[in-house]
Design an enzyme around this catalytic site. Structure first.
Site, PDB file in Angstrom:
ATOM      1  N   HIS A  99      38.549  31.295  33.112  1.00 27.95           N
ATOM      2  CA  HIS A  99      37.507  31.806  32.763  1.00 27.95           C
ATOM      3  C   HIS A  99      38.068  32.081  31.118  1.00 27.95           C
ATOM      4  O   HIS A  99      37.826  31.851  30.160  1.00 27.95           O
ATOM      5  CB  HIS A  99      37.105  32.785  32.496  1.00 27.95           C
ATOM      6  CG  HIS A  99      35.447  33.336  32.437  1.00 27.95           C
ATOM      7  ND1 HIS A  99      35.318  32.352  32.231  1.00 27.95           N
ATOM      8  CD2 HIS A  99      35.075  34.876  32.316  1.00 27.95           C
ATOM      9  CE1 HIS A  99      33.460  32.852  31.408  1.00 27.95           C
ATOM     10  NE2 HIS A  99      34.154  33.835  31.699  1.00 27.95           N
TER      11      HIS A  99
ATOM     12  N   SER B 150      31.513  33.005  27.244  1.00 25.81           N
ATOM     13  CA  SER B 150      31.200  33.276  27.867  1.00 25.81           C
ATOM     14  C   SER B 150      29.816  33.584  28.208  1.00 25.81           C
ATOM     15  O   SER B 150      28.871  32.773  27.887  1.00 25.81           O
ATOM     16  CB  SER B 150      32.425  34.938  28.968  1.00 25.81           C
ATOM     17  OG  SER B 150      32.023  35.094  30.225  1.00 25.81           O
TER      18      SER B 150
ATOM     19  N   ASP C  99      37.729  26.545  36.046  1.00 28.23           N
ATOM     20  CA  ASP C  99      37.215  28.384  35.493  1.00 28.23           C
ATOM     21  C   ASP C  99      36.539  28.550  36.794  1.00 28.23           C
ATOM     22  O   ASP C  99      35.821  27.522  37.783  1.00 28.23           O
ATOM     23  CB  ASP C  99      36.182  28.312  34.819  1.00 28.23           C
ATOM     24  CG  ASP C  99      35.614  29.786  34.393  1.00 28.23           C
ATOM     25  OD1 ASP C  99      35.703  30.612  34.693  1.00 28.23           O
ATOM     26  OD2 ASP C  99      35.067  29.617  33.009  1.00 28.23           O
TER      27      ASP C  99
ATOM     28  N   GLU D 238      34.678  41.480  39.830  1.00 24.75           N
ATOM     29  CA  GLU D 238      34.485  40.603  38.630  1.00 24.75           C
ATOM     30  C   GLU D 238      33.717  41.737  37.967  1.00 24.75           C
ATOM     31  O   GLU D 238      33.686  41.507  37.146  1.00 24.75           O
ATOM     32  CB  GLU D 238      34.476  39.351  38.871  1.00 24.75           C
ATOM     33  CG  GLU D 238      33.631  38.933  37.966  1.00 24.75           C
ATOM     34  CD  GLU D 238      34.751  38.442  36.746  1.00 24.75           C
ATOM     35  OE1 GLU D 238      34.067  38.362  35.173  1.00 24.75           O
ATOM     36  OE2 GLU D 238      36.057  37.578  37.324  1.00 24.75           O
ATOM     37  N   GLU D 239      33.081  42.275  38.650  1.00 22.77           N
ATOM     38  CA  GLU D 239      31.465  42.593  38.466  1.00 22.77           C
ATOM     39  C   GLU D 239      31.804  44.126  38.087  1.00 22.77           C
ATOM     40  O   GLU D 239      30.744  44.900  38.198  1.00 22.77           O
ATOM     41  CB  GLU D 239      30.429  42.736  39.109  1.00 22.77           C
ATOM     42  CG  GLU D 239      30.431  41.188  39.162  1.00 22.77           C
ATOM     43  CD  GLU D 239      30.689  39.916  37.573  1.00 22.77           C
ATOM     44  OE1 GLU D 239      31.002  41.183  36.595  1.00 22.77           O
ATOM     45  OE2 GLU D 239      30.273  39.368  37.792  1.00 22.77           O
TER      46      GLU D 239
END
Length: 749
Positions: A717, A610, A685, A206-207
């Site tokens: 998401h 987001s 989500d 994800e990051e």
């Protein structure tokens, strides 16, 4: 937090009692959300074969834009042809496993069919995972061979560098398939429950822009692979609500300030059969950022990032013993950004980028980590290293600059030198937005180009910029699907404004038949989050911008501080107060818009998803911005609810920075709501969990404050699929029409 790219449209004549026939040159939401795509035939995932004879790419089907096939085109004479027909091989696509759904969500893959593929280093095979099974295309005869057909999904499949094996993860274990014998060999067998082998953990996917958990050595002798233990991670119960009901999911979610998964790295020797653990240090509370092999397979390079992200170490590892030593460290007072610029050369030297000068630049190091020279320099950031030709000493990179100065709205590829520090030379022309994929020896590249009047075009080029052939010319001619609407396409205007000593760039698009003597409502589009590319680009704009302008809105976007690939000072100005500089800059922009004679100061709205949803909430509760309405989708509303790597990079931990976390909590700001609010959130989500929305909903109800809400059962998401996206944006634009559009009530005196 990766940017979610969403299609947008508007509802035209939403309040009309009678259906109106739309003129044929006016874009409609129904046409935008139907096939074939109005963007034309856009090639995705384009790559050159290692021998330079073939170009492969993904193309959406004309009958269904959400399903992709694998195509190929010879680099010489010959027309493109379909290499893998997704629906011919798997006519009835079934349900993906939860592991594969999560992986695709992290990678922002919404299409079905062929969504990724890979070459072996000789270019003999193309490997394509398809709906949970593995297919292998043979270049020599065009035969497509099905390698697996199992109840479980095979994920993260790769063909080994020399083409001897195919590897994949099944049921949390790594498996190697021998192409000669057809035999499978399990590399691990104890993956189960909270232990997973060879798979990037949630945070990495994800990051950290790391989507894999294993790496082949170039000689095929070794595989480096991760072991992830999620047992320390907190369980965050959440409901996954679909149209058929609700399921309780006990998700392991690493919230800011709380424990992460423990990630270990091992090396498996395929010749000897042994496995050694890589020494990553005594502190297990670290991030495994990147793993790379030297060309001879004798050294493994590992990037280890500290939990506070202020230190990034480069480790040199002996794959036979797992012993490691730190040969280079990058340090920063705020955070050290991760990148994919590390490149080992044949003689043992390597290239890596850092921001020591205040801008990201490329540097050359010897094998022991001693800096030899700067490869690039100037008041602009290198966005990424594209390729190195070791024979000529040429280095190719992407940047947004002109004459050595930053130019954020354009992007090109440039050439520099390994042998001396020189002013770079542009390889691709200016005036628009380029993305490139350079082949291994850096003798050719695939270039994708667009500008506000040119849909994305893909072509094969020699490394000097000479075009060899089109892959998808996508010419806006009479046959192009967008041609009926081109007469009303408005060219955007670009400009700059100053905020706290930094230059912000903006883009504005006015409606067709724009009359500067009249006043128009404005839709401020926003993402605003750090760690992403520029939002304001001189590129082909989303078709939804034209839908908005057709409805009579001015469409405006400004990249606030922290957003885009800019200077270190521009990025780190947000440190420990994530969202505050952004809303200051968006407020500055709103105030400036209100001074324009053709803007109706009482009819300005903001919309985002987001981080953009979070920023929309901040802006509509900022009295100085004075927004009439806001549309906030999938918004994080209190940063201690979000994940460790993203949040702590910019905010530190809640324990260390309680004031910063309190200042960016949306709830205390709700009494200052200046306009109408629409909240949207997906009910499954697993990234920005639904609790972010329900806490705001609860607070608004407790305050007896009216608002509107739209929830999406089963969606994660992002909102996927044309029917739901059409509904989503009908909802958006109906709301806009009622708050700042033709049906908006006059502002109170």
């Amino acid at each position: 937090m990766r940017t979610v790219l969403l299609a947008s449209t508007i509802l035209l004549s939403a309040g009309s009692a009678l259906a109106q026939e739309t003129p044929s040159n006016i874009l409609t939401p129904e046409r935008v959300f139907s096939s074939p795509s109005l963007n034309g035939p856009v090639a995705k995932g384009v790559s050159l074969s290692p021998d330079g004879q073939l170009v492969a790419f993904l193309r959406s089907r004309e009958d269904n834009v959400d399903v992709q096939d694998l195509w190929a085109a010879p680099t010489g004479e010959g027309e493109p042809y379909k290499l893998i027909d997704a629906r011919a091989l798997v006519p009835d696509a079934g349900e993906l496993s939860e592991a594969e759904k999560a992986r695709r969500e992290r990678m922002r893959i919404s299409a079905r069919g062929v969504v990724e593929y890979s070459w072996d280093q000789q270019g003999r095979y193309i490997l394509a995972p398809l709906e949970g099974d593995i297919f292998l295309a043979n270049r020599a005869d065009g035969e497509v061979r099905r390698l697996t057909e199992t109840p479980a999904d095979e994920i993260d499949a790769k063909v080994s560098p020399k083409g001897s094996y195919v590897s994949y993860v099944r049921d949390q274990n790594l498996v190697v398939y021998d192409l000669a014998s057809g035999q499978e060999t399990p590399i691990t067998d104890d993956g189960a429950g909270l232990i997973t082998w060879a798979t990037a953990e949630f945070i990495a996917q994800e990051e950290m822009d790391r989507d894999t958990g294993y790496w082949w050595s170039p000689d095929e002798r070794y595989i480096a692979l991760t072991r992830v233990d999620e047992s320390p991670v907190d369980i965050v119960p959440r409901f996954e609500i679909t149209g058929a009901g609700a399921t309780m999911v006990e998700q392991r979610y690493p919230r800011a300030g709380r424990p992460n998964a423990v990630v270990e790295l091992y090396v498996r020797d395929l010749q000897g059969g042994g496995r050694v653990k890589v020494d990553l240090g005594s502190n297990t509370d670290i991030y495994l950022a990147r793993v790379d092999w030297a060309g001879d397979g004798k050294t493994l390079y590992v990037q280890r990032q500290s939990r506070d992200q202020k230190t990034l170490d480069l480790l040199s590892v002996d794959p036979t013993t797992g012993a490691s030593r730190v040969i280079l460290s990058q340090k920063a007072s705020a955070w050290v950004d991760l990148n994919n610029d590390f490149r080992v050369l044949a003689d043992g030297r390597f290239i890596w980028s850092n921001e020591d000068s205040g801008w990201r630049h490329l540097y050359l190091y010897d094998r022991n980590g001693r800096r030899l020279r700067a490869i690039t320099r100037g008041d602009y950031p290198v966005k990424h290293l594209d390729g190195v030709n070791e024979q000529t000493g040429d280095v190719y990179f992407t940047a947004s600059m002109r004459d050595g100065e930053e130019l954020p709205i354009e992007q090109q590829m440039f050439r520099a030198s390994l042998n001396r520090t020189v002013d770079p030379v542009a390889v691709t022309p200016g005036g628009g937005w380029w993305s490139v994929s350079v082949n291994g020896p850096a003798t050719a590249y695939v270039g994708n180009y667009s500008d506000p009047a040119t849909p994305t075009q893909s072509a094969l080029y020699r490394i000097d910029g000479t075009r060899v052939r089109w892959i998808e010319e996508n010419r806006l001619d009479a046959a192009h699907p967008f041609t009926p609407y081109v007469s009303r396409l408005r060219a955007p205007e670009f400009g700059t404004m100053q905020s706290h000593g930094q230059t912000l760039v903006w883009r504005m698009t006015t409606p067709p038949d724009f009359d500067p003597s009249k006043k128009y409502p404005v839709v401020m589009q926003v993402y605003g989050g750090p760690g992403t590319g520029a939002g304001v680009q001189k590129s082909w704009q989303p078709l939804t911008n034209q839908l908005l302008t057709e409805a009579g809105y001015i469409v405006f976007r400004v990249d606030n501080r922290g957003e885009g690939d800019r200077s270190q000072a521009f990025e780190t100005s947000i440190y420990r107060r994530l969202g505050i500089p952004a809303v200051e800059d968006q407020t500055l922009a709103a105030k400036w818009l209100k001074t324009l004679p053709y803007v109706d100061a009482d009819r300005i709205a903001m919309m985002g998803w987001s981080f953009g949803g979070f920023l929309s909430l901040l802006a509509v509760t900022e009295p100085e911005a004075g927004l009439a309405s806001a549309l906030a989708g999938a918004a994080p509303t209190e940063w201690s609810l979000y994940d460790t790597h993203y949040t702590e990079r910019y905010m530190s931990t809640p324990q260390d920075n309680p004031e910063g976390y309190a200042a960016t909590d949306v709830l205390p700001r709700l009494d200052d709501l200046t306009g109408r609010l629409l909240i949207l959130h997906s009910m499954a989500d697993d990234n920005v969990i639904l609790g972010n929305a329900t806490r705001v909903i609860d607070a608004l109800q407790a305050k007896s404050m009216p608002f509107e809400m739209m929830l999406y059962p089963g969606q994660r998401h992002g909102v996927r699929g044309e029917p739901r996206q059409l509904q989503q944006w009908r909802t958006y634009l109906d709301f806009l029409d009622r708050t700042i559009g033709e049906r908006a009530e006059p502002a109170a005196d």
